[in-house]
Scaffold this motif. Sequence first.
Motif, short mmCIF file in Angstrom:
data_model
loop_
_atom_site.label_atom_id
_atom_site.label_comp_id
_atom_site.label_asym_id
_atom_site.label_seq_id
_atom_site.Cartn_x
_atom_site.Cartn_y
_atom_site.Cartn_z
N ALA A 43 7.19 5.95 -6.22
CA ALA A 43 5.86 5.36 -6.36
C ALA A 43 5.71 4.69 -7.72
O ALA A 43 6.34 5.08 -8.71
N SER A 44 4.84 3.70 -7.76
CA SER A 44 4.54 3.02 -9.02
C SER A 44 3.13 3.32 -9.51
O SER A 44 2.77 2.95 -10.63
N ARG A 45 2.31 4.00 -8.70
CA ARG A 45 0.96 4.40 -9.09
C ARG A 45 0.77 5.85 -8.71
O ARG A 45 1.47 6.37 -7.84
N VAL A 46 -0.20 6.48 -9.34
CA VAL A 46 -0.44 7.89 -9.04
C VAL A 46 -1.93 8.17 -8.90
O VAL A 46 -2.76 7.58 -9.60
N PHE A 47 -2.25 9.02 -7.94
CA PHE A 47 -3.57 9.63 -7.82
C PHE A 47 -3.42 11.07 -8.25
O PHE A 47 -2.54 11.79 -7.75
N VAL A 48 -4.26 11.53 -9.17
CA VAL A 48 -4.14 12.89 -9.71
C VAL A 48 -5.34 13.72 -9.27
O VAL A 48 -6.50 13.34 -9.51
N HIS A 49 -5.05 14.83 -8.60
CA HIS A 49 -6.10 15.77 -8.22
C HIS A 49 -5.94 17.05 -9.03
O HIS A 49 -4.85 17.62 -9.11
N VAL A 50 -7.04 17.51 -9.61
CA VAL A 50 -7.06 18.76 -10.37
C VAL A 50 -8.09 19.69 -9.76
O VAL A 50 -9.30 19.48 -9.90
N ARG A 70 0.80 -1.22 0.00
CA ARG A 70 0.00 0.00 0.00
C ARG A 70 0.83 1.28 0.00
O ARG A 70 0.28 2.36 0.04
N GLY A 71 2.14 1.16 -0.03
CA GLY A 71 2.97 2.36 0.04
C GLY A 71 3.50 2.82 -1.29
O GLY A 71 4.48 3.55 -1.34
N ASP A 72 2.85 2.38 -2.38
CA ASP A 72 3.39 2.66 -3.70
C ASP A 72 2.67 3.79 -4.41
O ASP A 72 2.82 3.96 -5.60
N LEU A 73 1.86 4.55 -3.70
CA LEU A 73 1.03 5.58 -4.31
C LEU A 73 1.61 6.97 -4.10
O LEU A 73 1.93 7.36 -2.98
N ALA A 74 1.71 7.74 -5.19
CA ALA A 74 2.03 9.16 -5.11
C ALA A 74 0.78 9.96 -5.43
O ALA A 74 -0.09 9.50 -6.17
N VAL A 75 0.69 11.15 -4.86
CA VAL A 75 -0.42 12.06 -5.15
C VAL A 75 0.13 13.28 -5.88
O VAL A 75 1.02 13.98 -5.37
N LEU A 76 -0.38 13.51 -7.08
CA LEU A 76 -0.06 14.71 -7.85
C LEU A 76 -1.19 15.70 -7.62
O LEU A 76 -2.32 15.46 -8.06
N TRP A 77 -0.89 16.79 -6.92
CA TRP A 77 -1.90 17.76 -6.50
C TRP A 77 -1.73 19.03 -7.33
O TRP A 77 -0.84 19.84 -7.10
N LEU A 78 -2.60 19.20 -8.33
CA LEU A 78 -2.54 20.34 -9.24
C LEU A 78 -3.57 21.36 -8.80
O LEU A 78 -4.78 21.15 -8.93
N ASP A 79 -3.11 22.50 -8.29
CA ASP A 79 -3.99 23.41 -7.57
C ASP A 79 -3.26 24.74 -7.42
O ASP A 79 -2.03 24.77 -7.31
N ALA A 80 -4.01 25.82 -7.39
CA ALA A 80 -3.38 27.11 -7.11
C ALA A 80 -2.96 27.23 -5.65
O ALA A 80 -2.15 28.09 -5.30
N HIS A 81 -3.50 26.34 -4.80
CA HIS A 81 -3.22 26.35 -3.37
C HIS A 81 -2.74 24.97 -2.94
O HIS A 81 -3.24 23.96 -3.45
N PRO A 82 -1.85 24.88 -1.96
CA PRO A 82 -1.37 23.56 -1.54
C PRO A 82 -2.34 22.77 -0.69
O PRO A 82 -2.19 21.56 -0.54
N ASP A 83 -3.33 23.44 -0.08
CA ASP A 83 -4.33 22.75 0.76
C ASP A 83 -3.67 21.95 1.87
O ASP A 83 -4.11 20.84 2.21
N LEU A 84 -2.65 22.54 2.50
CA LEU A 84 -1.85 21.85 3.52
C LEU A 84 -2.01 22.47 4.90
O LEU A 84 -1.16 22.27 5.78
N ASN A 85 -3.08 23.20 5.12
CA ASN A 85 -3.32 23.75 6.45
C ASN A 85 -3.91 22.69 7.38
O ASN A 85 -4.39 21.64 6.95
N THR A 86 -3.85 22.97 8.66
CA THR A 86 -4.57 22.23 9.69
C THR A 86 -5.59 23.18 10.30
O THR A 86 -5.57 24.39 10.04
#
Length: 297
Positions: free
Chosen positions: A212-219, A114-130
């Motif tokens: 990673a060998s797989r990718v999740f893409v967020h736009v 389950r550790g083979d996934l990368a996330v490509l986050w395409l966004d004007a904002h990083p969305d990394l707040n808490t």
Amino acid sequence: MPATFVVVPQWQGSVSARAMSHADGAAAIQGDLPASATVVVEVPVEAGEALDTGVHRYSTLLRVRELTARALSEVGGTPIMIGGDCGAALAAVEFAVARGTATGDDASSDPADRGDLAVLWLDAHPDLNTPETSPSGAFNGMVLRAIAGEGAEGLALGPDTRVPPSRLVLGGIRAIDDGEREFIDEHAVSVLTVEDLSDPTVVIAALEETGASRVFVHVDLDVLDPSSLAGLSYPMPFGVGPTELVALLKAVVARFPLAGASIAGFSPASPDVAIDDLPTILRVVGALASAAAPASR
């Protein structure tokens, strides 16, 4: 694997004056998707309560996560989420990590797979707040941090499904809050410029660097320049062009198995304006779906 479109008309993660239009945007996109390969999550109509979490509308967001997870558990194929706001990505990333293998063929119960996934986050904002660092309390700006395992209880992914910062690749970021900058610097998160997105080899190299060998893409559609799309709740100048974005997405899904994807941030001012924007959005949808033919149900 074939694609299944999962429509999540969630608007509660946004605090924009046009927040509720995110639901209208999801519905507009749904109208051009193949009905046989589309599932709709019934998002509650109520705004919801923060419940002392620091996240606006937390109670409803938690419920939508549960409903989306349930819908995902019942569909086949590779899920392409249609938001709504960026929160549509949360349950989908969790689902991709939990079920996927490196080949994407069969579900795996072995945590080592389950550790083979990368996330490509395409966004004007990083969305990394808490909740502690967010200047607005909008979950829209916390989603990727929750995917990395930090945030309000019930919204942050757990240790078995979170995606570590080393496997996050941000692209097109043009507005970063102080707390987000601290997280990026502390964890050396890969950040690519708008100019980088015009060269797919740069993005692919950054994804390969994660191991990673797989990718999740967020736009989030605000990665695009607002001159190319009117229906944006958070328009930011100097974004990537539609042609460059589509070329990038096609290159990424040609190089990596697509574990899932999400498209968010469409908030048209009216149905007429939505019609004007749909050709551009459907090109983005098509580029992601090019990894597989639509599923039949």
